[in-house]
Design an enzyme around this catalytic site. Sequence first.
Site, PDB file in Angstrom:
ATOM      1  N   HIS A 346      22.103 -16.716  36.851  1.00 30.02           N
ATOM      2  CA  HIS A 346      21.099 -15.813  37.391  1.00 30.02           C
ATOM      3  C   HIS A 346      19.668 -16.262  37.210  1.00 30.02           C
ATOM      4  CE1 HIS A 346      23.418 -12.244  38.662  1.00 30.02           C
ATOM      5  NE2 HIS A 346      24.301 -12.704  37.809  1.00 30.02           N
ATOM      6  N   LYS A 534       9.609  -3.268  40.058  1.00 28.82           N
ATOM      7  CA  LYS A 534      10.547  -4.221  39.472  1.00 28.82           C
ATOM      8  C   LYS A 534      10.215  -4.307  37.992  1.00 28.82           C
ATOM      9  CE  LYS A 534       9.135  -7.395  42.438  1.00 28.82           C
ATOM     10  NZ  LYS A 534      10.334  -8.084  42.860  1.00 28.82           N
ATOM     11  N   ARG A 535      11.041  -4.985  37.196  1.00 27.64           N
ATOM     12  CA  ARG A 535      10.695  -5.148  35.789  1.00 27.64           C
ATOM     13  C   ARG A 535       9.342  -5.854  35.652  1.00 27.64           C
ATOM     14  NH1 ARG A 535      14.465  -3.757  31.683  1.00 27.64           N
ATOM     15  NH2 ARG A 535      12.940  -4.642  30.266  1.00 27.64           N
ATOM     16  N   LYS A 540       6.854 -12.487  37.652  1.00 28.83           N
ATOM     17  CA  LYS A 540       6.850 -11.629  38.835  1.00 28.83           C
ATOM     18  C   LYS A 540       5.417 -11.337  39.310  1.00 28.83           C
ATOM     19  CE  LYS A 540      11.284  -9.380  37.742  1.00 28.83           C
ATOM     20  NZ  LYS A 540      12.146  -9.460  38.943  1.00 28.83           N
ATOM     21  N   THR A 642      16.625  -8.673  44.575  1.00 32.68           N
ATOM     22  CA  THR A 642      17.392  -7.776  45.433  1.00 32.68           C
ATOM     23  C   THR A 642      16.503  -6.621  45.885  1.00 32.68           C
ATOM     24  OG1 THR A 642      18.248  -6.710  43.436  1.00 32.68           O
ATOM     25  CG2 THR A 642      19.707  -8.279  44.564  1.00 32.68           C
ATOM     26  N   LYS A 646      16.168  -4.370  49.571  1.00 34.65           N
ATOM     27  CA  LYS A 646      16.140  -2.901  49.728  1.00 34.65           C
ATOM     28  C   LYS A 646      14.944  -2.489  50.586  1.00 34.65           C
ATOM     29  CE  LYS A 646      17.865  -2.720  45.008  1.00 34.65           C
ATOM     30  NZ  LYS A 646      17.409  -2.565  43.603  1.00 34.65           N
TER      31      LYS A 646
HETATM   32  C1  PLP Z   1      16.919  -3.412  42.710  1.00 32.99           C
HETATM   33  C2  PLP Z   1      16.448  -2.999  41.381  1.00 32.99           C
HETATM   34  C3  PLP Z   1      15.902  -3.938  40.509  1.00 32.99           C
HETATM   35  C4  PLP Z   1      15.720  -5.399  40.899  1.00 32.99           C
HETATM   36  O1  PLP Z   1      14.498  -5.534  41.562  1.00 32.99           O
HETATM   37  P1  PLP Z   1      13.839  -6.986  41.828  1.00 32.99           P
HETATM   38  O2  PLP Z   1      12.661  -6.665  42.671  1.00 32.99           O
HETATM   39  O3  PLP Z   1      14.855  -7.783  42.576  1.00 32.99           O
HETATM   40  O4  PLP Z   1      13.496  -7.552  40.506  1.00 32.99           O
HETATM   41  C5  PLP Z   1      15.450  -3.517  39.274  1.00 32.99           C
HETATM   42  N1  PLP Z   1      15.540  -2.218  38.899  1.00 32.99           N
HETATM   43  C6  PLP Z   1      16.054  -1.273  39.717  1.00 32.99           C
HETATM   44  C7  PLP Z   1      16.103   0.138  39.257  1.00 32.99           C
HETATM   45  C8  PLP Z   1      16.526  -1.628  40.980  1.00 32.99           C
HETATM   46  O5  PLP Z   1      17.044  -0.686  41.781  1.00 32.99           O
END
Ligand code: PLP
Length: 801
Positions: A346, A534-535, A540, A642, A646
């Site tokens: 990952h 995101k985190r 990032k 991911t 979305k």
């Molecule tokens: C999809 C998702 C992530 C991953 O987000 P990235 O932008 O790909 O880092 C993290 N936390 C939650 C709650 C998510 O739904």
Amino acid sequence: MFSNKDSFKECFLKRLESMCGKGFEESTTRDKYHTLGNMVREYISSKWIETNERYRSESQKQVYYLSIEFLLGRLLGQNLLNLQIKDIVEEGLKELNISLSEIEECESDPALGNGGLGRLAACFLDSLATLNLPGHGYGIRYKHGLFDQKIVDGYQVELPEQWLRHGNVWEVRKPDESVEISFWGRVEASTHNGGLTFKHVDAQKVLAVPYDMPVVGFEVSTVNTLRLWNAEPETFSPHQDILSYKRETEAITDFLYPDDTYDEGKILRLKQQYFLVSASIQSIIASFKKERSNLRELHQHVAIHINDTHPAMAVPELMRILIDVEGLSWDEAWEVTSQTVSYTNHTILAEALEKWPIHLFKPLLPRIYMIIEEINERFCAELWAKYPGDWHRIEHMAIIAHGLVKMAHLAIVGSSSINGVAKIHSNILKNREMKSFYEFYPWKFNNKTNGISHRRWLLKANPELTALIKNTIGEEWVRSPEKLIDLKNHLHQSSLIEQFAAVKRKRKEILANKIAEKNGIIVDLDSIFDVQVKRLHAYKRQLLNVLHIMYLYNRLKEDVNYTIQPRTFIFGAKASPTYYYAKKIIKLIHSLAEKVNKDPRVSKVIKVVFMENYRVSLAEGIFPAADVSEQISTASKEASGTGNMKFMMNGALTVGTLDGANIEMMEEIGKENIFTFGLTANDVLKYEENGRYRSMEYYHHDQRIRQVVDQLTNGFFSEDEGEFESIADSLLVQNDQYFVLRDFASYIDVQEKVGLAYQDRNDWYEKALINISHSGLFSSDRTISQYADDIWKISPSYVKG
Ligand SMILES: *Cc1c(COP(=O)(O)O)cnc(C)c1O
């Protein structure tokens, strides 16, 4: 019970009384949630039993997905949808004057994961069941999931999460299927029929008790299982200090480690990993042995997948059981193990690669360590045969070296397949990070670009958009998301554009209401909703986003004639509690919000909003409302992402670097439907090799950069001047490891283009619809079909007749 709304209502009322011991009038929303949840689980149970019987009788190959995290999100709404009883329930409840969504809000959001990795595991379970694939998850039933985030004076404060406080209606405890896990002790060798045998003695034993949760496929009869293990003390414990034994045992499944892409080298974490692996492998072998006896054929009937290296001890644990318990020879056991296990990588971030010091590992898991040593010796001998005298290469590839056990190396050597999670990531693995392993085992390496479940992130999260798409192109896409491409045939219809604009506005309004309620900030529905959720992590680059906002603020302050398309910048992010830098960025976002939102003139055109406690249930309200998706990681650092998918599926346009799956999104939709900027992965990797980047030069040569970086420490914010010094230092003193200043100008430029593009309303929404129409490729159904065909070699199992 769910055949029509009248029988539902009748059953619901009866059940409410018998379960809660109260009449309808006195019952609380939680009572109602509890009642409905139990009815749904009961409705599921016959399908669940039937599925398991079907798998047994068809003796299909099964896949077991081992993951230290499953970020499930709430289950009631998704289960109702997948079972096709949502409408009946919703209408029935409405006649009783109850709102289904209010009941759904009562469910705690099980946050048994940190972020992307755990959410991927949850989307995969959903796709496995929907595709009628015999696949099950194995994880840990953490008593406390990822911490709840509170913001106090702009700082993150962590509170323990309590998802089990009111029980969990979806789980079934199966104490009869408990297994024993051994820690500590020592290994005794003895000769037996001329061969050596090994026994783990004087071990401390812990009980792993399974809690099974149903995983309901969408509009199919398949219900798979997510088995979560709970650590409990053994009843007849020989231990003297029973209290400390109990405490130590329960600690194993007490907390989820709150780190995202960071290796927490703590012994309790190692215990968690072995606990998950040993319990799962024992359970897999037990169910295999119910049907068959020849473990030499295990790989023909079972595939075991490890989600990152956290469950990499599946390799030595399977070896241990095959050799010590089942009596196979080493070679037989190795043949079976290395053909059963497959592994997903990952990340290539060095700080995320798990390495365990031998001095921690060996005493806790003496037999497992011994087996890893043997695997390592045999592997190094193979390397020696192929590269005689190349000590450097062997040292670099060894599983054990310099006092450390390298889990990624163990996973690669012990697996039949190693996959990355986006094309660029898989290529970097093959050509750089794991080049020497690729040269040795080229056939093992492959790519499986991540995906998301459109059932959660479109059907459930955005019913308004779902309805519009159904009205436009019918319903085929619901089962076959690649059919979303049919939307392209309707782009010329201005009615579609207008209807989509109305859906987007509606969702922005819903989010705006939430922001008003939670943050007390009134946002402009005509502004661009520009979202980064995101985190929080340096790679990032939330900081780049912040610096852009500071730049806009400065422009607006300096030039009264400067006009821009109004924007609402929305952030959501948790920082690991020990990640000092990340927590500072959260504080910085809040200080900036204060400055911007309080300025009478600037706040008319820009607002900054930080949404507290980002998690799946909050995310479901955010993606549908976004106009702009911020995917601005330093190129080469985000393996896939991911969140980007979305947003795309909900018709937001991406501002992104050429990183992770952003690249494949661009290939799908074309350059004109995405806003890319910044260094490429190759540029970054070259800089990292030649060390020629000097952030100071960008600081000196770009006045805009100098101004915003200076503002971090010159009293611009109302905080102490030292508050953000560490951030300024990361950019200048530490030479800006993530190339924020290097990409600044390019980011400012592309953001200006975004602002202009938004003003051509038709064109903007057309681009958004093109994004949606291509998002089917990023459904986890596609991803899982590829895993099933290429890696696991499993096929669907249908109900006959
Ligand atoms: C999809 C998702 C992530 C991953 O987000 P990235 O932008 O790909 O880092 C993290 N936390 C939650 C709650 C998510 O739904």
